[in-house]
Design a protein around this motif. Structure first.
Motif, short mmCIF file in Angstrom:
data_model
loop_
_atom_site.label_atom_id
_atom_site.label_comp_id
_atom_site.label_asym_id
_atom_site.label_seq_id
_atom_site.Cartn_x
_atom_site.Cartn_y
_atom_site.Cartn_z
N PRO A 89 26.68 -42.95 100.58
CA PRO A 89 27.94 -42.22 100.77
C PRO A 89 28.03 -40.98 99.87
O PRO A 89 28.52 -39.94 100.30
CB PRO A 89 29.00 -43.25 100.40
CG PRO A 89 28.35 -44.56 100.55
CD PRO A 89 26.92 -44.36 100.25
N ALA A 90 27.53 -41.12 98.64
CA ALA A 90 27.59 -39.97 97.73
C ALA A 90 26.74 -38.82 98.26
O ALA A 90 27.14 -37.66 98.25
CB ALA A 90 27.12 -40.39 96.34
N ALA A 91 25.55 -39.16 98.75
CA ALA A 91 24.67 -38.13 99.30
C ALA A 91 25.32 -37.47 100.49
O ALA A 91 25.27 -36.25 100.67
CB ALA A 91 23.32 -38.74 99.68
N LEU A 92 25.95 -38.29 101.34
CA LEU A 92 26.63 -37.77 102.52
C LEU A 92 27.75 -36.81 102.10
O LEU A 92 27.89 -35.72 102.65
CB LEU A 92 27.22 -38.93 103.32
CG LEU A 92 27.75 -38.61 104.71
CD1 LEU A 92 26.65 -38.03 105.57
CD2 LEU A 92 28.32 -39.86 105.36
N ALA A 93 28.53 -37.25 101.11
CA ALA A 93 29.62 -36.40 100.63
C ALA A 93 29.08 -35.07 100.13
O ALA A 93 29.58 -33.99 100.47
CB ALA A 93 30.38 -37.12 99.52
N LEU A 94 28.01 -35.12 99.34
CA LEU A 94 27.45 -33.89 98.78
C LEU A 94 26.86 -32.99 99.85
O LEU A 94 27.00 -31.77 99.80
CB LEU A 94 26.35 -34.24 97.78
CG LEU A 94 26.77 -34.40 96.33
CD1 LEU A 94 25.56 -34.72 95.49
CD2 LEU A 94 27.43 -33.14 95.83
N MET B 1 39.14 -30.04 107.14
CA MET B 1 39.08 -31.50 106.98
C MET B 1 40.43 -32.03 106.58
O MET B 1 41.16 -31.40 105.84
CB MET B 1 38.07 -31.82 105.89
CG MET B 1 36.94 -32.67 106.37
SD MET B 1 36.18 -33.49 104.99
CE MET B 1 36.97 -35.06 105.03
N ALA B 2 40.73 -33.21 107.03
CA ALA B 2 42.03 -33.79 106.72
C ALA B 2 42.22 -33.92 105.23
O ALA B 2 41.29 -34.19 104.48
CB ALA B 2 42.15 -35.15 107.40
N LYS B 3 43.46 -33.73 104.78
CA LYS B 3 43.76 -33.81 103.35
C LYS B 3 43.28 -35.14 102.76
O LYS B 3 42.67 -35.19 101.71
CB LYS B 3 45.26 -33.65 103.12
CG LYS B 3 45.71 -32.20 102.94
CD LYS B 3 45.24 -31.65 101.62
CE LYS B 3 45.46 -30.15 101.52
NZ LYS B 3 46.89 -29.77 101.49
N VAL B 4 43.59 -36.20 103.47
CA VAL B 4 43.21 -37.54 102.98
C VAL B 4 41.72 -37.61 102.76
O VAL B 4 41.23 -38.12 101.75
CB VAL B 4 43.66 -38.62 103.98
CG1 VAL B 4 43.08 -39.95 103.58
CG2 VAL B 4 45.18 -38.70 104.03
N GLY B 5 40.98 -37.08 103.73
CA GLY B 5 39.54 -37.11 103.63
C GLY B 5 39.03 -36.41 102.38
O GLY B 5 38.18 -36.93 101.67
N VAL B 6 39.60 -35.24 102.12
CA VAL B 6 39.15 -34.48 100.95
C VAL B 6 39.38 -35.29 99.67
O VAL B 6 38.52 -35.38 98.80
CB VAL B 6 39.90 -33.14 100.86
CG1 VAL B 6 39.56 -32.44 99.57
CG2 VAL B 6 39.52 -32.26 102.03
N ILE B 7 40.56 -35.89 99.60
CA ILE B 7 40.87 -36.68 98.39
C ILE B 7 39.91 -37.85 98.26
O ILE B 7 39.40 -38.14 97.18
CB ILE B 7 42.32 -37.19 98.44
CG1 ILE B 7 43.27 -36.01 98.47
CG2 ILE B 7 42.61 -38.08 97.23
CD1 ILE B 7 44.72 -36.39 98.53
N LEU B 8 39.63 -38.49 99.38
CA LEU B 8 38.71 -39.62 99.37
C LEU B 8 37.34 -39.21 98.82
O LEU B 8 36.77 -39.86 97.95
CB LEU B 8 38.52 -40.17 100.79
CG LEU B 8 39.34 -41.40 101.16
CD1 LEU B 8 39.09 -41.75 102.61
CD2 LEU B 8 38.99 -42.56 100.25
N VAL B 9 36.83 -38.11 99.39
CA VAL B 9 35.50 -37.65 98.98
C VAL B 9 35.49 -37.32 97.50
O VAL B 9 34.62 -37.77 96.75
CB VAL B 9 35.08 -36.42 99.81
CG1 VAL B 9 33.89 -35.74 99.17
CG2 VAL B 9 34.76 -36.82 101.22
N ARG B 10 36.48 -36.52 97.08
CA ARG B 10 36.51 -36.13 95.67
C ARG B 10 36.65 -37.37 94.78
O ARG B 10 36.01 -37.47 93.73
CB ARG B 10 37.68 -35.18 95.41
CG ARG B 10 37.56 -33.90 96.18
CD ARG B 10 37.85 -32.70 95.29
NE ARG B 10 37.72 -31.48 96.07
CZ ARG B 10 38.71 -30.65 96.31
NH1 ARG B 10 39.90 -30.90 95.84
NH2 ARG B 10 38.49 -29.58 97.03
#
Lengths: 287, 260, 353
Positions: A89-94, B1-10
């Motif tokens: 998931p981290a790689a995907l995010a990056l 990208m949806a706001k929620v998504g951005v927060i999730l990723v970060r």
């Protein structure tokens, strides 16, 4: 052709020093170890030794070694799965959701600890997992009077330490694979009616498989041979091939047995490589 | 990208970084903590760092570690750069095989490499000690040097050397005036890499260390096995700061993860 | 300034014949284009002349002197690479001066010659810039200046204008030719762009699969291609297969039509192919008064493609042919229109199939 001869000599001159060194330091020793594994005892001056298959017979007959091998392989499996679960998931995010300066910075931050001293990193986990140390302190913030988790010197501790050490590897290889997937492929899939999840399942996942496989191999192999982390974090729970081999060379002074065990381990490693060679080849070019 | 998504990723990435840096931070903090048993609450104290100065064993080990790392860097960078040059400029029979042979040192578990070196050096009466460790460290650093320098060279290709030749530069002139300046950043990155590989090396040093002749990681390990002394924290902090600092330097010269 | 002679040069890589007994003579001061599709051997030949490729057999001579044993840096050539290969760590001045400084010329002379050539390529004042600060066209001129300042015997250009956009390319073509004429150096260049080859060259050689298919001045090669390959690679062509008629200068094309030609013909009955270029054909509505030419075929317009200054027609005359028409009337003939296609027998070119 004069020029080709000159070229061959130049190539020889340029590569010989490095490869001679590698031969003396790596390839010859591996062969020496192979020979050693057939000796009956450590050849000290004054002692006579003979060639024997006894070491190998011991390994394959005694339950002890079978159990340890199994535990090592299991450890490899667990650590790899853990790294995939955290790292992919981290790689995907990056690769897909972070851009520009941030991407570089985060990437660097992830890779940095990976390149620092492994021993020190493992040691630092003891600080956290020890009885009444940070982890317990944290848990007690929520549940005062909780008994100590006493995670140190347990199998989970070994797991945590190894996953922590090797997850950047998985992130790296998966990132390289994922990043090579053109965004337009995803867009095409969406335009053909695929939901985000379907696009992931049928486009991204299969295309990033080489990265996953490469990461798996690069993690599984060192883990099954590790002894430092199991011994520091696992104590008596470190019933695995690595520690056993290490002991033959230090405490037990049974070098031939240690050599035989090492070779069995090496055989397992080579078998894994042979089986997954087709997946690894594209990554050779990325290196 | 949806706001929620951005927060999730970060959030996920932040948690990951927290996980990665937690133990190291704790260890560094504890190095400055008064408590000998790593217990809270935190009281700032430099006494563990001070104690290091009197610990002769650690100081000797530290000296050995740095010496070996320096010599290793010089040897590995030189040999590795030459080999990388050969790979970049020429195609020849056996090239793929040679490139494949770079992988065993990195991929075979160091446990196996370490004890096979021990066995072999014993057999040929080379024994253990600093020279043996140096032999091992260079062998481990070589593949990294070759790969890093090779990558640098590949991004520029051989066209620049060809251009120099068409302008009348002899191979020697072309090498010094064109190849070396352009490869310099790659070579610096490779040198720093080699230093880090040697500096942080534990397994090989462990097997090849002789009584009284060890490196810092080996000393730390022995100390951990015997029982904790917080001085270990202090020296470990020093080591990790140096290692990570080196890697930050490398990143200036070599792009991890490829392009921007 | 030298003559260059390529004498039966061959080179293969494994089973692939990159060059097959190629012989060419480049006259002193000539601007010669090597043209052909990818993999045809033109770049291999250029690099063989430069010295990067060692031929398996055959000789290359500069002014009658074989260069086989001369290393690249001793051949006194100048070369401009496809991506310019400017040294990124040196300034424009140092890049151009490089060839002079490896020859250890005195500093004052280097300065004079570099300044002179910068004037020639109109980059005076750019001495201290770095390559990455220059535009594509400027980089190209620096690469050219660098190659010329050493006064080489031969100038070799490897697809020199390939990286530029159309407008800039046309501009550079003119400049390149001007500079070459002023300096008078024997120049050999490789391109896959036929328009470029036609515009720049004194003579061209068309390559295909390692062999030279045709050599000659652009006009000669274009108007009289000797093979179907040359006819279709350089420009476009309509091909008609048929049999030589008993009647002089006539061919019975498959499908029943007859073609008149002024070329020499093999005896009656022989199989033959004729090429007619689309721009040589005149397209008119069938109702227009008949023209006085033996080549007149009637047909129907299938498609007309409007490209501004010209119109491309696909016409069905029993077989499909392509006709280029100048956009004189601003009114393309619609598909379905009955038309007559005529052309002068001079433009019926007999080619080997």
């Amino acid at each position: 052709m004069r020029r080709t001869v000159r070229q061959r000599l130049t190539v020889l001159g340029l590569t010989a020093p490095a490869y001679l060194w590698l031969t003396v330091a790596i390839f010859l020793p591996l062969s020496a170890m192979f020979c050693f594994s057939f000796l009956s005892a450590l050849p000290l001056p004054g002692r006579s030794v003979s060639f024997t298959l006894d070491n190998y017979r011991t390994i394959f007959s005694k339950q002890l070694y079978l159990i340890n091998t199994k535990r090592s392989l299991l450890l490899g499996l667990h650590v790899t799965l853990g790294c995939i679960a955290i790292g992919y998931p981290a790689a995907l995010a990056l690769a897909k959701y972070v851009r520009g300066r941030w991407r570089e910075a985060v990437f660097l931050l992830i890779v940095l600890p990976f390149w620092s001293n492994g021993l020190v990193r493992t040691f630092s986990w003891t600080m956290v997992l020890r009885k009444d140390a940070l982890l317990d302190w944290f848990v007690r913030l929520f549940v005062p009077d909780a008994p100590s988790l006493d995670l140190l010197f347990s199998y989970p501790a070994i797991l945590i330490g190894l996953i922590h050490a090797y997850v950047p590897y998985m992130i790296l290889t998966c990132y390289v694979s994922l990043q090579a997937i053109d965004d337009s492929l995803i867009e095409a899939a969406r335009s053909l009616g695929a939901s985000a999840f379907t696009a992931f399942r049928r486009i991204i996942l299969p295309l990033s498989l080489p990265g996953l496989v490469a990461g798996t191999i690069l993690i599984f192999v060192p883990v099954i041979g590790s002894f430092m982390e199991p011994e520091i974090l696992g104590g008596k729970e470190a019933i695995m091939l690595g520690p056993i081999i290490e002991r033959q060379f230090t405490a037990s002074a049974n070098w031939p047995l240690g050599a035989a065990l090492s070779f069995v381990l090496l055989a397992i490693v080579l078998a894994i490589f042979a089986a997954t060679w087709p997946f690894l080849r594209p990554h050779l070019r990325d290196a | 990208m949806a706001k929620v998504g951005v927060i999730l990723v970060r959030g996920y990435l932040a948690l990951l970084l927290l996980f990665l840096y937690l133990p190291i931070t704790v260890m560094i903090v504890m190095a400055f903590n008064q408590s000998a048993l790593y217990q809270m609450p935190f009281v700032f104290d430099l006494k563990w760092f001070a104690a290091l100065q009197d610990n002769q064993k650690l100081l000797d080990a530290g000296f050995n570690t740095v010496m070996i790392a320096l010599i290793n860097t010089v040897i590995a960078t030189t040999l590795g750069t030459l080999a990388a040059l050969a790979f970049a400029r020429y195609s020849f029979r056996g090239k793929t095989l040679l490139q494949l042979l770079l992988f065993p040192p990195i991929t075979i578990p160091w446990l196996i490499i370490g004890n096979s070196m021990l066995v072999m050096f014993y057999w040929i009466y080379l024994g253990r000690g600093l020279h043996a460790m140096l032999l091992g460290h260079v062998a481990l650093s070589l593949p990294y040097v070759i790969i890093v320098v090779g990558a640098r060279f590949r991004s520029f290709g051989t066209t620049l050397e060809e251009a120099a030749a068409t302008l009348g530069a002899s191979p020697w002139q072309a090498f010094w005036r064109i190849t070396v300046p352009i490869m310099a950043p790659g070579m610096v990155a490779a040198a720093l890499f080699a230093f880090a590989v040697s500096f942080d090396q534990f397994v090989i040093s462990y097997f090849l260390a002789a009584p009284g002749v060890t490196t810092l990681p080996v000393e730390i390990y022995t100390a951990i096995r015997k029982g904790y002394t917080p001085e270990i924290n202090a020296i470990s902090t020093v080591i990790i700061v140096v290692s990570m600092g080196l890697m930050l330097l490398v990143s200036r010269f070599y792009r991890f993860g490829g392009e921007r | 300034m030298s003559r260059v002679e390529v004498d039966r040069v061959s080179k293969h890589y494994g089973t692939v014949r990159a060059l097959d007994e190629v012989s060419l003579a480049f006259a002193d001061g000539e601007f010669f284009g090597l043209l052909g599709p990818s993999g045809s051997g033109k770049t291999t030949l250029l690099r063989a002349i430069a010295g990067f490729v060692e031929p398996d057999s055959g000789d290359i001579r500069f002014d009658d002197r074989p260069v086989r044993d001369l290393a690249v840096h001793r051949r006194e050539i100048g070369m401009v690479f496809q991506n310019y290969a400017l040294f990124p760590h040196l300034s424009v001045f140092d890049n151009i001066a490089f060839g002079l400084s490896v020859r250890h010329l005195p500093v004052a002379e280097i300065k004079a010659r570099v300044t002179e050539i910068l004037g020639l390529v109109r980059l005076a004042g750019y001495e201290e810039r770095r390559p990455r600060q220059l535009s594509g066209g400027q980089q190209q001129r620096v690469a050219l200046a660098r190659a010329l300042v050493t006064r080489p015997r031969v100038l070799l250009l490897d697809e020199p204008l390939g990286a530029l956009d159309k407008r800039l390319r046309q501009q550079m073509q003119i400049e390149l030719r001007q500079i070459q004429r002023e300096v008078g150096i024997t120049t050999i260049f490789v391109t896959h762009d036929q328009e470029e080859a036609l515009t720049l060259s004194d003579r061209i050689a068309i390559f295909n699969e390692g062999r030279v298919v045709q050599i000659g001045a652009p006009h000669a090669v274009y108007e009289r291609p000797s093979s179907a390959f040359a006819a279709s690679f350089l420009g476009d062509a309509n091909f008609f297969a048929g049999q030589v008629s008993a009647e002089a200068g006539r061919i019975e094309a498959d499908g029943g039509r007859r073609i008149a030609t002024l070329d020499a013909l093999p005896p009656a009955g022989a199989r033959i192919t004729v090429a007619v270029r689309p721009e040589k054909m005149l397209l008119e509505p069938a109702t227009a008064p008949e023209r006085d030419t033996p080549n007149r075929w009637t047909g129907v317009v299938k498609q007309s493609v409007y490209s501004g200054s010209s119109i491309t027609y696909r016409v069905d005359v029993g077989t499909e042919i392509v006709v280029f028409a100048q956009n004189q009337s601003a009114q393309p003939l619609a598909p379905g229109t009955a038309v007559a296609v005529t052309w002068d027998p001079l433009h019926s070119v007999v080619v080997e199939a």
